[in-house]
Design a protein around this motif. Structure first.
Motif, short mmCIF file in Angstrom:
data_model
loop_
_atom_site.label_atom_id
_atom_site.label_comp_id
_atom_site.label_asym_id
_atom_site.label_seq_id
_atom_site.Cartn_x
_atom_site.Cartn_y
_atom_site.Cartn_z
N SER A 44 0.82 -1.22 0.00
CA SER A 44 0.00 0.00 0.00
C SER A 44 0.85 1.26 0.00
CB SER A 44 -0.93 0.00 1.22
OG SER A 44 -0.17 -0.06 2.42
N THR A 45 2.16 1.14 0.29
CA THR A 45 3.05 2.32 0.32
C THR A 45 3.65 2.61 -1.05
OG1 THR A 45 5.03 1.02 0.87
CG2 THR A 45 3.65 1.76 2.70
N ALA A 46 3.44 1.73 -2.01
CA ALA A 46 4.06 1.90 -3.33
C ALA A 46 3.47 3.10 -4.07
CB ALA A 46 3.88 0.63 -4.17
N ASN A 47 4.33 3.90 -4.66
CA ASN A 47 3.90 5.06 -5.46
C ASN A 47 3.89 4.76 -6.96
OD1 ASN A 47 3.81 6.74 -3.10
ND2 ASN A 47 6.04 6.81 -3.18
N ALA A 48 4.58 3.69 -7.33
CA ALA A 48 4.61 3.26 -8.72
C ALA A 48 4.88 1.76 -8.72
CB ALA A 48 5.68 4.00 -9.51
N LEU A 49 4.61 1.12 -9.87
CA LEU A 49 4.68 -0.33 -9.93
C LEU A 49 5.07 -0.76 -11.34
CD1 LEU A 49 3.92 -3.22 -8.77
CD2 LEU A 49 1.59 -2.75 -9.57
N VAL A 50 6.09 -1.62 -11.45
CA VAL A 50 6.45 -2.20 -12.74
C VAL A 50 5.50 -3.36 -13.00
CG1 VAL A 50 8.20 -3.45 -14.06
CG2 VAL A 50 8.87 -1.50 -12.63
N LEU A 51 4.72 -3.24 -14.07
CA LEU A 51 3.77 -4.30 -14.41
C LEU A 51 4.42 -5.41 -15.21
CD1 LEU A 51 0.70 -2.09 -15.47
CD2 LEU A 51 1.33 -2.92 -13.20
N TYR A 52 5.35 -5.02 -16.07
CA TYR A 52 6.00 -6.01 -16.94
C TYR A 52 7.37 -5.47 -17.35
CZ TYR A 52 6.86 -8.96 -21.05
OH TYR A 52 7.41 -9.82 -21.96
N GLU A 53 8.36 -6.37 -17.37
CA GLU A 53 9.72 -5.97 -17.72
C GLU A 53 10.38 -7.13 -18.47
OE1 GLU A 53 12.79 -3.63 -15.04
OE2 GLU A 53 12.76 -5.76 -14.49
N TYR A 54 11.05 -6.79 -19.56
CA TYR A 54 11.64 -7.83 -20.41
C TYR A 54 13.01 -7.37 -20.91
CZ TYR A 54 12.28 -10.93 -24.46
OH TYR A 54 12.76 -11.85 -25.37
N GLY A 55 13.97 -8.27 -20.85
CA GLY A 55 15.29 -7.98 -21.39
C GLY A 55 15.81 -9.17 -22.18
N LYS A 56 16.64 -8.88 -23.16
CA LYS A 56 17.23 -9.93 -23.97
C LYS A 56 18.63 -9.50 -24.39
CE LYS A 56 16.50 -12.69 -28.17
NZ LYS A 56 15.61 -12.93 -29.35
N SER A 57 19.61 -10.40 -24.18
CA SER A 57 21.00 -10.11 -24.56
C SER A 57 21.52 -11.25 -25.43
CB SER A 57 21.88 -9.96 -23.32
OG SER A 57 21.49 -8.83 -22.56
N TYR A 58 22.24 -10.88 -26.50
CA TYR A 58 22.76 -11.87 -27.44
C TYR A 58 23.91 -11.25 -28.23
CZ TYR A 58 19.78 -9.11 -30.53
OH TYR A 58 19.19 -8.07 -31.21
N VAL A 59 24.72 -12.11 -28.83
CA VAL A 59 25.82 -11.63 -29.67
C VAL A 59 25.30 -11.52 -31.10
CG1 VAL A 59 28.13 -12.09 -30.55
CG2 VAL A 59 27.56 -12.66 -28.18
N TRP A 168 21.59 -8.16 -14.97
CA TRP A 168 20.15 -7.87 -14.96
C TRP A 168 19.68 -7.72 -13.53
CZ3 TRP A 168 16.53 -6.62 -18.47
CH2 TRP A 168 15.19 -6.74 -18.11
N GLU A 169 18.98 -6.62 -13.26
CA GLU A 169 18.43 -6.38 -11.93
C GLU A 169 16.94 -6.71 -11.93
OE1 GLU A 169 19.26 -2.49 -10.45
OE2 GLU A 169 21.42 -2.88 -10.22
N PHE A 170 16.58 -7.77 -11.21
CA PHE A 170 15.17 -8.11 -11.05
C PHE A 170 14.49 -7.14 -10.09
CE2 PHE A 170 17.02 -12.22 -12.27
CZ PHE A 170 16.16 -12.58 -13.30
N GLN A 171 15.24 -6.67 -9.11
CA GLN A 171 14.67 -5.86 -8.03
C GLN A 171 15.10 -4.41 -8.18
OE1 GLN A 171 15.83 -7.19 -4.10
NE2 GLN A 171 13.82 -6.75 -3.27
N GLY A 172 14.22 -3.51 -7.76
CA GLY A 172 14.51 -2.08 -7.82
C GLY A 172 13.87 -1.34 -6.67
N ASP A 173 13.75 -0.01 -6.82
CA ASP A 173 13.21 0.84 -5.76
C ASP A 173 11.70 0.75 -5.64
OD1 ASP A 173 15.76 1.76 -5.19
OD2 ASP A 173 15.62 3.40 -6.63
N ILE A 174 11.05 0.21 -6.66
CA ILE A 174 9.59 0.03 -6.62
C ILE A 174 9.29 -1.45 -6.88
CG2 ILE A 174 9.11 2.40 -7.33
CD1 ILE A 174 8.54 1.34 -10.14
N PRO A 175 8.13 -1.94 -6.45
CA PRO A 175 7.81 -3.35 -6.67
C PRO A 175 7.60 -3.66 -8.14
CG PRO A 175 5.96 -2.20 -5.66
CD PRO A 175 7.10 -1.24 -5.66
N LYS A 176 7.80 -4.95 -8.48
CA LYS A 176 7.60 -5.41 -9.85
C LYS A 176 6.72 -6.66 -9.84
CE LYS A 176 12.20 -3.87 -11.44
NZ LYS A 176 13.46 -4.29 -12.10
N LEU A 177 5.78 -6.71 -10.78
CA LEU A 177 4.93 -7.89 -10.91
C LEU A 177 5.63 -8.99 -11.70
CD1 LEU A 177 1.36 -6.42 -11.61
CD2 LEU A 177 2.36 -7.14 -9.44
#
Length: 653
Positions: A44-59, A168-177
């Protein structure tokens, strides 16, 4: 019947609530529910929320450079979350190579009068600036941000540094779904892969793709393609008594271990400690400096040279370095280290000062070894394999009469055998070029204390006067010593300014040694009691240890790291004039942390018109695992409440 009806109503309401507050965390596309829902029930203290996040790394198959693609969907829950609409991307640069960003796309989505509107970021709203010598900053702020907005953005980064695979950072300053990272690593690159943090992976899958990378003339490499997913990731919120967040933030990191060229040549990037020890020994800034011959006769007094007692001689040498050489603030330990320059300039880096200490002790017949460590704000060094870049500090271990002392001469206020607080980071690497290096514990053997002894008299005119003895020891004494010995009159003024309702006089510091383990002060005080009606209210806690509870989180996912064991003691005695009778005294309290890891004790006794309040708080561990957090939080609530609300009530006879 009524019970069944109420149960059905409750279930129906719960279903509606869950449906109304269901975000789309499956992909980056915007659903109406994403815009309509403005509460995140799990935080309930969250001011923003990551709903979806995607990353891809390749040569990349054409450029053979590492390519990283990123996209994110983020919900702004309220005005305090507006700052999340400003995106910062740091691009690393070296002399010859640099990371490059492209394909930046960003859109703000709002629900206006029931209709979804979209506002795209303009190319002119993307700014690039030099951040420092190593990084360029790319910055943009999403337009038309409102409470309830959902932003989506994506970009591509090209990295010429394949040896350092994209973390890759899964966690940050705001929650992520939902956070997903996809990697494709050619088989000729063998990385050490490290998962940091306490949050568990929801998905961890890998498969081999044949001939994913082709280099011509028949050369090719298979790739390991991996998928890592975390769900419902709580925000990482920093709180007091922790080391750097990098020790605990949930993420994946890569360190290149072995590279095999298409010509068959193998390059072992990650060394063994045996190989690393040899390289350090041959290093001009460490090994060769540690073996420098020092003419101790030119640097030490005759009385120090003639001292027969090994411990006293070591202490004199240590004090000589503290008093005659100044740390210039430089931490570097593997580059441009010169003991000769330090001796000439009287100022130098951490390594230069402590290597000189090492060499003088060694030349005086005292067994010494250097220790590499990482400071608290630099993170814990990797223990599985050598990562020299993890270390940023060098100290000395001296062994005298079968007892070891950890020494750092960069701070003139440190006691012999006391490291700076920033060095109390669990463990370090003890270098031994004959028998091989090893990990050792880095901790403080001394309990740090703060103690007040207050002895007062309440006279018939309702005035209180008396004496205060104030003693600090260990790490608690360092700021007191630094304040007093740098400016004694200012230190006394600071004491007066911070106790406005008390008149302080006859201040004196009993301790005269700047690097003494403890620091003793005493002074007289005078003040009047608080009177309401016929009653006098006397607060025994004139001096407090904690103004507020430092532990405020609902749940803490990382340890409480004090760095050292500590204790707080407060002894208060007041003699009450016969003109008054004692109506009420503070109640006693006795609380213990699990496994006797800490204790709070407060007692009150009355005898012959004398009231004695005794308070003691002890922390018997340097580090408390996260399971202690609710108990520690409750204990500190009692501590703060005692200091603020404890009262002695008197009445004139």
């Amino acid at each position: 019947m009524i019970k069944n009806y109420l149960l059905l109503l409750f279930l129906f309401t719960s279903i509606l609530t869950s449906q109304a507050q269901q975000f789309n965390s499956n992909n980056i596309s915007i659903s109406r529910s994403d815009l309509e829902t403005n509460v995140y029930e799990k935080d309930s203290t969250a001011n923003a929320l990551v709903l979806y996040e995607y990353g891809k790394s390749y040569v990349n198959n054409q450029s053979f450079k590492l390519t990283h693609e990123f996209k994110q969907k983020l919900k702004i829950l309220n005005r305090k979350g507006f700052d999340q609409a400003t995106i910062l991307v740091y691009l690393y640069n070296s002399k010859n190579k640099k990371e490059k960003i492209s394909n930046i796309n960003a859109t703000t989505h709002n629900l206006i009068d029931g209709r979804i509107t979209r506002t795209k970021l303009k190319e002119s709203e993307i700014y690039t600036e030099k951040y420092n010598e190593n990084y360029t900053l790319v910055k943009f702020t999403l337009p038309n941000i409102q409470e309830g907005s959902v932003i989506t953005y994506s970009y591509r980064v090209t990295l010429p540094f394949v040896y350092k695979y994209k973390s890759w950072e899964f966690q940050g300053d705001i929650p992520k779904l939902y956070s997903e990272y996809n990697t494709s690593i050619p088989g000729n690159y063998n990385y050490n892969i490290k998962l940091v943090g306490k949050n568990q992976l929801f998905k961890n899958e890998a498969e081999v793709k044949k001939s994913c990378l082709e280099v011509g003339l028949g050369g090719s490499a298979d790739c390991t393609e991996s998928i890592y997913v975390m769900k419902d990731i709580p925000a990482f919120i920093e709180e007091d008594y922790m080391t750097t967040r990098d020790n605990y933030l949930s993420r994946i990191e890569y360190e290149l271990k072995v590279f095999q060229g298409f010509d068959g040549v193998i390059d072992n990037i990650t060394k063994t400690w045996e190989t690393t020890d040899k390289e350090i020994k041959a290093n001009n800034s460490i090994g060769k400096q540690l073996n420098k011959n020092i003419k101790k006769e030119a640097l030490l007094s005759q009385s120090t040279l003639n001292e027969k007692d090994a411990l006293k001689k070591a202490e004199l040498i240590y004090k000589n370095i503290q008093e005659n050489y100044t740390w210039n603030g430089n931490y570097q330990i593997f580059k441009d280290v010169s003991v000769k320059d330090l001796i000439d300039k009287k100022s130098g880096s951490v390594s230069e000062i402590n290597i000189l200490l090492h060499n003088l002790l060694n030349a005086s017949g005292i067994a010494v070894k250097p220790i590499l460590l990482s400071t608290r704000n630099n993170g814990l060094p990797t223990t599985i394999y050598p990562v020299i870049s993890d270390f940023n500090y060098l100290v000395v271990q001296a062994t005298i009469d079968n007892k070891t002392y950890l020494l750092d001469a960069t701070n003139k206020y440190l006691h012999f055998g006391q490291l700076p607080f920033k060095c109390l980071n669990q463990y370090g690497r003890l270098l031994d070029f004959k028998n091989g290096s090893e990990w050792i514990d880095i901790n403080s053997s001394v309990v740090s204390n703060t103690r007040y002894k207050v002895d007062l008299v309440l006279d018939k005119d309702e005035n209180i006067n008396g004496k205060v003895d104030f003693t600090t020891a260990g790490y608690h004494a360092l700021p007191e010593k630094e304040s007093y010995f740098s400016n004694a009159s200012q230190h006394e003024n600071y004491l007066t300014e911070n106790n406005e309702n008390i008149t302080i006089s006859d201040y004196a510091a009993e301790t005269q040694e700047i690097n003494s383990l403890d620091f003793k002060e005493h002074f007289n005080i005078n003040y009047t009691t608080e009177k309401i009606g016929d009653f006098l209210y006397v607060n025994p806690f004139l001096f407090t240890f904690f103004e507020e509870n430092p532990f405020k989180l609902q749940e803490r996912s990382y340890p409480i790291d004090f760095g050292y064991k500590s204790g707080f003691m407060y002894y208060y005695k007041i003699h009450i004039d016969d003109a008054f009778e004692i109506i009420e005294t503070p109640k006693s309290i006795n609380l213990n942390l699990p496994d006797n890891a800490g204790k709070l004790l407060c007692t009150t006794s009355v005898k012959n018109n004398e009231i004695v309040v005794f308070f003691k708080l002890s922390f018997n561990k340097e580090i408390y695992v996260k399971e202690y957090y609710p108990y520690m939080k409750e204990l500190m609530n009692h501590v703060v409440n005692l200091q603020k609300n404890t009262t002695i009530v008197l009445k004139r006879k």
